[in-house]
Design a protein around this motif. Structure first.
Motif, PDB file in Angstrom:
ATOM      1  N   TRP A   1      58.336  47.615  21.516  1.00  0.00           N
ATOM      2  CA  TRP A   1      58.096  48.088  20.281  1.00  0.00           C
ATOM      3  C   TRP A   1      58.029  47.156  19.073  1.00  0.00           C
ATOM      4  CZ3 TRP A   1      54.560  51.839  20.937  1.00  0.00           C
ATOM      5  CH2 TRP A   1      54.640  52.769  21.911  1.00  0.00           C
ATOM      6  N   HIS A   2      57.065  46.741  18.592  1.00  0.00           N
ATOM      7  CA  HIS A   2      57.417  45.663  17.501  1.00  0.00           C
ATOM      8  C   HIS A   2      55.857  45.983  16.690  1.00  0.00           C
ATOM      9  CE1 HIS A   2      54.862  43.542  20.599  1.00  0.00           C
ATOM     10  NE2 HIS A   2      54.125  42.935  19.547  1.00  0.00           N
ATOM     11  N   PRO A   3      56.231  45.545  15.406  1.00  0.00           N
ATOM     12  CA  PRO A   3      54.866  45.893  14.324  1.00  0.00           C
ATOM     13  C   PRO A   3      53.869  44.670  14.226  1.00  0.00           C
ATOM     14  CG  PRO A   3      56.837  45.173  12.960  1.00  0.00           C
ATOM     15  CD  PRO A   3      57.236  45.260  14.673  1.00  0.00           C
ATOM     16  N   HIS A   4      52.775  44.973  13.735  1.00  0.00           N
ATOM     17  CA  HIS A   4      51.798  43.959  13.185  1.00  0.00           C
ATOM     18  C   HIS A   4      51.187  44.389  12.060  1.00  0.00           C
ATOM     19  CE1 HIS A   4      51.948  40.987  16.853  1.00  0.00           C
ATOM     20  NE2 HIS A   4      52.029  41.887  17.564  1.00  0.00           N
ATOM     21  N   ARG A   5      50.785  43.564  11.157  1.00  0.00           N
ATOM     22  CA  ARG A   5      49.950  43.604  10.172  1.00  0.00           C
ATOM     23  C   ARG A   5      49.344  42.430   9.636  1.00  0.00           C
ATOM     24  NH1 ARG A   5      52.459  46.608   4.665  1.00  0.00           N
ATOM     25  NH2 ARG A   5      52.263  48.782   5.909  1.00  0.00           N
TER      26      ARG A   5
ATOM     27  N   ILE B   1      52.248  49.785  15.470  1.00  0.00           N
ATOM     28  CA  ILE B   1      53.306  49.367  16.225  1.00  0.00           C
ATOM     29  C   ILE B   1      53.254  49.484  17.745  1.00  0.00           C
ATOM     30  CG2 ILE B   1      55.986  49.910  16.668  1.00  0.00           C
ATOM     31  CD1 ILE B   1      55.928  51.133  13.771  1.00  0.00           C
ATOM     32  N   HIS B   2      53.258  48.449  18.554  1.00  0.00           N
ATOM     33  CA  HIS B   2      52.971  48.437  19.865  1.00  0.00           C
ATOM     34  C   HIS B   2      53.722  47.895  20.797  1.00  0.00           C
ATOM     35  CE1 HIS B   2      50.574  44.575  20.303  1.00  0.00           C
ATOM     36  NE2 HIS B   2      51.666  44.268  19.659  1.00  0.00           N
ATOM     37  N   GLN B   3      53.614  48.173  22.102  1.00  0.00           N
ATOM     38  CA  GLN B   3      54.325  47.158  22.992  1.00  0.00           C
ATOM     39  C   GLN B   3      53.416  46.899  24.202  1.00  0.00           C
ATOM     40  OE1 GLN B   3      57.494  49.244  25.341  1.00  0.00           O
ATOM     41  NE2 GLN B   3      56.249  51.215  25.765  1.00  0.00           N
ATOM     42  N   GLU B   4      53.785  45.683  24.764  1.00  0.00           N
ATOM     43  CA  GLU B   4      53.191  44.870  25.587  1.00  0.00           C
ATOM     44  C   GLU B   4      54.026  44.612  26.940  1.00  0.00           C
ATOM     45  OE1 GLU B   4      52.534  42.294  22.240  1.00  0.00           O
ATOM     46  OE2 GLU B   4      50.156  42.347  22.959  1.00  0.00           O
ATOM     47  N   MET B   5      53.776  45.344  28.057  1.00  0.00           N
ATOM     48  CA  MET B   5      54.735  45.358  29.027  1.00  0.00           C
ATOM     49  C   MET B   5      54.119  44.689  30.291  1.00  0.00           C
ATOM     50  SD  MET B   5      57.403  45.901  27.119  1.00  0.00           S
ATOM     51  CE  MET B   5      58.880  46.177  28.328  1.00  0.00           C
TER      52      MET B   5
HETATM   53 FE   FE2 Z   1      52.345  42.430  19.679  1.00  0.00          FE
END
Ligand code: FE2
Length: 275
Positions: free
Chosen positions: A54-58, A98-102
């Motif tokens: 989990w981490h944010p982007h804007r 806020i998303h995660q990529e696994m």
């Molecule tokens: Fe990302």
């Protein structure tokens, strides 16, 4: 002509993923409207299983193009899913996500790319959205038996790419050439255009400019691009209209001013980041 050649450099990102960064070391707008290109991939799951929790982007977009493998994702909008071989995920972070990529364990060479595209000031706080594009939804233009162009976005010979409703004009192609055939494309003069070779080697314009695997060529503006190869090559060809706006960038958040950047991190800390 070629303006600059860069070789992808090893970096460690996310929770310990080993990948190659093509550009994105704060080149001060040289690739405007693009911010970063990562080439991830390994046949050793220990290099990627840690993933990107989990981490944010804007204020920007991330475009993930998976050549091979499978990546599970989830986000604050409630989206959840898995992208597989040849699929693309185009995420507009806009006002905040806020998303995660696994990446999941894959028997073979897991491989793909993540491109970061900047958003203009007027779209930085736009509503966030995800577009999952399946491999079979991406048009493949077979120019002849040796040249194939996958249109992720943008136009080629009156064919429209899979992702159309973009905030800014960009094209994103995956070009495959066999048997020393030639590929040509007319570039919109003001666009920033680069080509990243991920397999084989490409010859640009003339025989003096050979771009090898894991190298990127940033092209001079206003060219007709002409690519050939001694044998075969696979490369990404990406271009877009520069935004020509100030960039305030820290980690996964890209705004116009330091104040906007500070505000984003403060909102993330106090729980008001998601609009
Ligand atoms: Fe990302």
């Amino acid at each position: 002509m070629i303006k600059k050649i860069l070789t992808a450099e090893p970096v460690i990102e996310g929770a310990g993923v080993r990948l190659k960064r093509v550009f994105g070391f704060y080149e001060k707008g040289e690739f405007d409207p693009f911010l970063l290109l990562d080439h991830f991939g390994s046949s050793n799951p220990n290099d990627y299983l840690q993933g990107f929790p989990w981490h944010p982007h804007r204020g920007m977009e991330t475009v993930t193009y998976l050549l091979e493998g499978s990546v599970e994702h989830g986000d604050s909008l409630g989206n959840k899913g898995v992208i597989n071989n040849g699929d693309v995920q185009w995420m507009t972070a806009g006002s905040g996500i806020i998303h995660q990529e696994m990446p999941k364990k894959y028997d073979g060479n897991m491989q793909g790319f993540q491109l970061w595209v900047n958003l203009p000031g007027k779209l930085k706080m736009t509503e966030p959205k995800y577009r999952d594009v399946l491999a079979e939804q991406i048009p493949v233009i077979q120019i002849n038996e040796n040249v194939k162009v996958k249109l992720i976005s943008g136009k080629y010979l009156n064919n429209e790419g899979a992702v159309t409703d973009l905030g800014i004009d960009i094209f994103y192609f995956d070009v495959n050439i066999d048997n020393a055939e030639v590929f040509e494309y007319e570039i919109i003069p003001e666009y920033t255009v680069f080509a990243y070779v991920y397999e084989g080697e490409a010859i640009f314009f003339d025989s003096k400019s050979v771009i090898e695997k894991n190298q990127m060529a940033l092209l001079e503006k206003g060219n007709q691009i002409k690519v050939t190869t001694n044998k075969s090559v696979k490369f990404l060809l990406v271009g877009g209209k520069p935004l020509n706006e100030p960039i305030a960038w820290q980690g996964p958040i890209v705004m116009n001013t330091q104040e906007e950047l500070q505000q984003a991190f403060e909102e993330y800390r106090n729980g008001t980041f998601i609009k």
